[in-house]
Design an enzyme around this catalytic site. Structure first.
Site, PDB file in Angstrom:
ATOM      1  N   HIS A  56       0.829  -1.215   0.000  1.00  0.00           N
ATOM      2  CA  HIS A  56       0.000   0.000   0.000  1.00  0.00           C
ATOM      3  C   HIS A  56       0.864   1.267   0.000  1.00  0.00           C
ATOM      4  O   HIS A  56       0.571   2.229  -0.706  1.00  0.00           O
ATOM      5  CB  HIS A  56      -0.961   0.002   1.187  1.00  0.00           C
ATOM      6  CG  HIS A  56      -1.837  -1.218   1.231  1.00  0.00           C
ATOM      7  ND1 HIS A  56      -2.485  -1.624   2.364  1.00  0.00           N
ATOM      8  CD2 HIS A  56      -2.155  -2.135   0.277  1.00  0.00           C
ATOM      9  CE1 HIS A  56      -3.171  -2.722   2.098  1.00  0.00           C
ATOM     10  NE2 HIS A  56      -2.975  -3.062   0.843  1.00  0.00           N
ATOM     11  N   HIS A 212      -9.235  -1.893  -4.735  1.00  0.00           N
ATOM     12  CA  HIS A 212      -8.104  -2.227  -3.879  1.00  0.00           C
ATOM     13  C   HIS A 212      -7.140  -3.193  -4.560  1.00  0.00           C
ATOM     14  O   HIS A 212      -5.921  -3.097  -4.383  1.00  0.00           O
ATOM     15  CB  HIS A 212      -8.564  -2.801  -2.529  1.00  0.00           C
ATOM     16  CG  HIS A 212      -7.405  -2.968  -1.608  1.00  0.00           C
ATOM     17  ND1 HIS A 212      -6.881  -1.929  -0.869  1.00  0.00           N
ATOM     18  CD2 HIS A 212      -6.599  -4.029  -1.378  1.00  0.00           C
ATOM     19  CE1 HIS A 212      -5.829  -2.347  -0.218  1.00  0.00           C
ATOM     20  NE2 HIS A 212      -5.623  -3.627  -0.503  1.00  0.00           N
ATOM     21  N   ASP A 216      -3.179  -2.755  -4.997  1.00  0.00           N
ATOM     22  CA  ASP A 216      -2.178  -3.775  -4.675  1.00  0.00           C
ATOM     23  C   ASP A 216      -1.270  -4.050  -5.873  1.00  0.00           C
ATOM     24  O   ASP A 216      -0.048  -4.194  -5.731  1.00  0.00           O
ATOM     25  CB  ASP A 216      -2.865  -5.101  -4.296  1.00  0.00           C
ATOM     26  CG  ASP A 216      -3.375  -5.112  -2.871  1.00  0.00           C
ATOM     27  OD1 ASP A 216      -2.947  -4.284  -2.056  1.00  0.00           O
ATOM     28  OD2 ASP A 216      -4.215  -5.996  -2.579  1.00  0.00           O
ATOM     29  N   HIS A 239      -1.001 -11.082  -5.146  1.00  0.00           N
ATOM     30  CA  HIS A 239       0.402 -10.739  -4.888  1.00  0.00           C
ATOM     31  C   HIS A 239       1.379 -11.740  -5.490  1.00  0.00           C
ATOM     32  O   HIS A 239       2.429 -11.372  -5.995  1.00  0.00           O
ATOM     33  CB  HIS A 239       0.646 -10.632  -3.386  1.00  0.00           C
ATOM     34  CG  HIS A 239      -0.078  -9.483  -2.772  1.00  0.00           C
ATOM     35  ND1 HIS A 239       0.103  -8.182  -3.183  1.00  0.00           N
ATOM     36  CD2 HIS A 239      -1.010  -9.432  -1.793  1.00  0.00           C
ATOM     37  CE1 HIS A 239      -0.669  -7.386  -2.471  1.00  0.00           C
ATOM     38  NE2 HIS A 239      -1.360  -8.117  -1.625  1.00  0.00           N
TER      39      HIS A 239
HETATM   40 ZN   LIG Z   1      -3.850  -4.639  -0.218  1.00  0.00          ZN
END
Ligand SMILES: [Zn+2]
Length: 282
Positions: A56, A212, A216, A239
């Site tokens: 973030h 969001h 990311d 991720h």
């Molecule tokens: Zn996040």
């Protein structure tokens, strides 16, 4: 236990560098070579020293076009705060950004690089500006299919993504806590989803989840180490795929070049070509 971060100016070519103040200022560069793969958040590791939940803060720094900065931190985890990038944007805006004399260097992508795992995939493609498209399809009544497509600039990031908070499931909180993974975790720093709703509404955007995920994605792309001239498309990624893409890109020396040519990028910095995101949901 709370960690503290201080953002400090860094000289040209320093890059984005974390310094663990609690470990004799040990430096961990925000670069693909230091990625330690972890699923729920992105962590960096160098010579056994870990730093977790970088995405973030890095999303805010990278979107603001800050190439050189020291991030001084006295803990193993970047503070999660409200689960969004907004508090970090406020820090950056309060301090301001200084232009250096050195020409800005970009990483220009020359050919497609893709990574996939089952029906999840991500790819990076040549482009004259930095754009992302992020598609999520999540089996939850409040999520479903959401898509964000945008030019990345300080303005678009601030207005479209910065306030979007991270999500977690009620059923996942306790195991993570017992593993020591969300030290400051509470209802104040994540949207907590129940089986059919949200424990701590209201949402900040109807498609806060998709926004969001785009946040990311940008935070993980920062690990390319230079501003990108590329278009990135993420389809149900996370991720793990984001960071695999960065590693694969950097490893393929024929897939990119470093340039100071900034004709196209300058246009994007003014926000002149910014678009509203295309949102699809059902
Ligand atoms: Zn996040």
């Amino acid at each position: 236990m709370y960690g503290h971060i201080t953002l400090r100016p860094a000289p040209a070519d320093a890059g984005i560098v974390f310094r663990r103040l609690d470990l004799d200022h040990f430096e961990i560069e925000a670069q693909g070579k230091n990625v330690a793969r972890v699923s729920y958040a992105t962590s960096l590791m160098k010579q056994g020293v870990l730093l977790s939940t970088t995405e973030h803060l890095l999303a805010a720094i990278y979107s603001c076009g800050i190439d050189n900065i020291y991030i001084d931190i006295d803990a193993i985890e970047v503070p999660i705060l409200d689960g969004s990038a907004e508090p970090f944007m406020q820090m950056l805006e309060q301090s301001g950004v200084r232009k250096l004399r050195r020409k800005r260097r970009y990483l220009r992508v020359l050919k497609p690089v893709e990574v996939s795992e089952g029906d999840r995939r991500i790819g990076i493609y040549p482009a004259d500006e930095f754009r992302v498209r992020c598609y999520v399809d999540f089996p939850h009544p409040l999520v479903g299919q959401q898509e964000v497509e945008m030019l990345v600039s300080p303005e678009t990031f601030r207005h479209l993504l910065a306030r979007a908070r991270t999500f977690c499931f009620e059923r996942d909180i306790q195991p993570l806590r017992s593993m020591g993974l969300i030290r400051g975790g509470s209802l104040e720093n994540a949207i907590v989803l129940t089986a059919d709703g949200v424990m701590n509404g209201p949402l900040r955007f109807p498609d806060e989840f998709g926004r969001h995920k785009a946040l990311d994605l940008i935070g993980d792309l920062a690990l390319a180490g230079l501003p990108l001239l590329a278009r990135v498309e993420a389809h149900k990624a996370g991720h793990s795929l984001h960071t695999q893409l960065v590693s694969r890109l950097l490893a393929d020396r024929s897939a990119w070049t470093v340039t100071t040519e900034e004709t196209a990028a300058r246009e994007s910095e003014t926000g002149a070509t910014s678009l509203m995101p295309a949102i699809a949901s059902d």
